[in-house]
Motif scaffolding. Sequence first.
Motif, PDB file in Angstrom:
ATOM      1  N   THR A  18       0.843  -1.205   0.000  1.00  0.00           N
ATOM      2  CA  THR A  18       0.000   0.000   0.000  1.00  0.00           C
ATOM      3  C   THR A  18       0.876   1.252   0.000  1.00  0.00           C
ATOM      4  OG1 THR A  18      -1.737  -1.202   1.176  1.00  0.00           O
ATOM      5  CG2 THR A  18      -1.849   1.207   1.230  1.00  0.00           C
ATOM      6  N   ARG A  24      -8.097   6.579  -1.996  1.00  0.00           N
ATOM      7  CA  ARG A  24      -8.292   5.245  -1.420  1.00  0.00           C
ATOM      8  C   ARG A  24      -8.835   4.282  -2.491  1.00  0.00           C
ATOM      9  NH1 ARG A  24      -9.335   4.379   4.098  1.00  0.00           N
ATOM     10  NH2 ARG A  24      -9.584   6.614   4.178  1.00  0.00           N
ATOM     11  N   ILE A  48      -4.367   2.133   5.380  1.00  0.00           N
ATOM     12  CA  ILE A  48      -4.320   3.597   5.361  1.00  0.00           C
ATOM     13  C   ILE A  48      -4.217   4.123   6.800  1.00  0.00           C
ATOM     14  CG2 ILE A  48      -5.661   5.704   4.859  1.00  0.00           C
ATOM     15  CD1 ILE A  48      -4.755   4.586   2.283  1.00  0.00           C
TER      16      ILE A  48
END
Length: 187
Positions: free
Chosen positions: A103, A115, A130
């Motif tokens: 990520t 996102r 996140i």
Amino acid sequence: MPTRIMDIMDFNKETALVETILFLESEPLTAKVLSNKAQLSEEVVEKCLEKLKEKYGAEDSGIELAMITGGWCLAPKKEYWEVLKEFYGSKREGRLSKSAMETLAIIAYSQPITRAEIEQIRGVGVDNMIRLLIDRNLIKEVGKKEAPGRPTLFGTTKEFLKLFRLNSISELPKLDEDEQERFELAR
């Protein structure tokens, strides 16, 4: 002071002072900040930095003078840090899971990115990743996308640059064609 006089001066004490400031500081410092702290001209500080680069560039030194996030700091040479970071790395850094690293890499190479765009590339939800990366101060919200719903855009932080010992995001390793294509397909 004329340049030729500056060239023949040895600046040993001044260099030792700049070195001490770099040793005591935990954050990288620009030449201007070093100049203010040492009460020396920026020109003298630049000469001192050159001397320190030479000193720490020697093969028998485990330390180097590194430019990180636009400032100078004393840091372990990369080859030694790779061996020792598990023992001496910040407790906060900890190890990132494979999915957190993936990520983070997507954000680093594609920033600013939403996102939804990250999820499209990864193929799975990224809410927890996140949150983790924001908690570790490796990414941050950098704005809103001009699109329906105005989704949040994410980018990397100075902490990210420090963790990976980069002066700027442009120093990231280049992606090969397949990796580049994967990132472009999602956008």
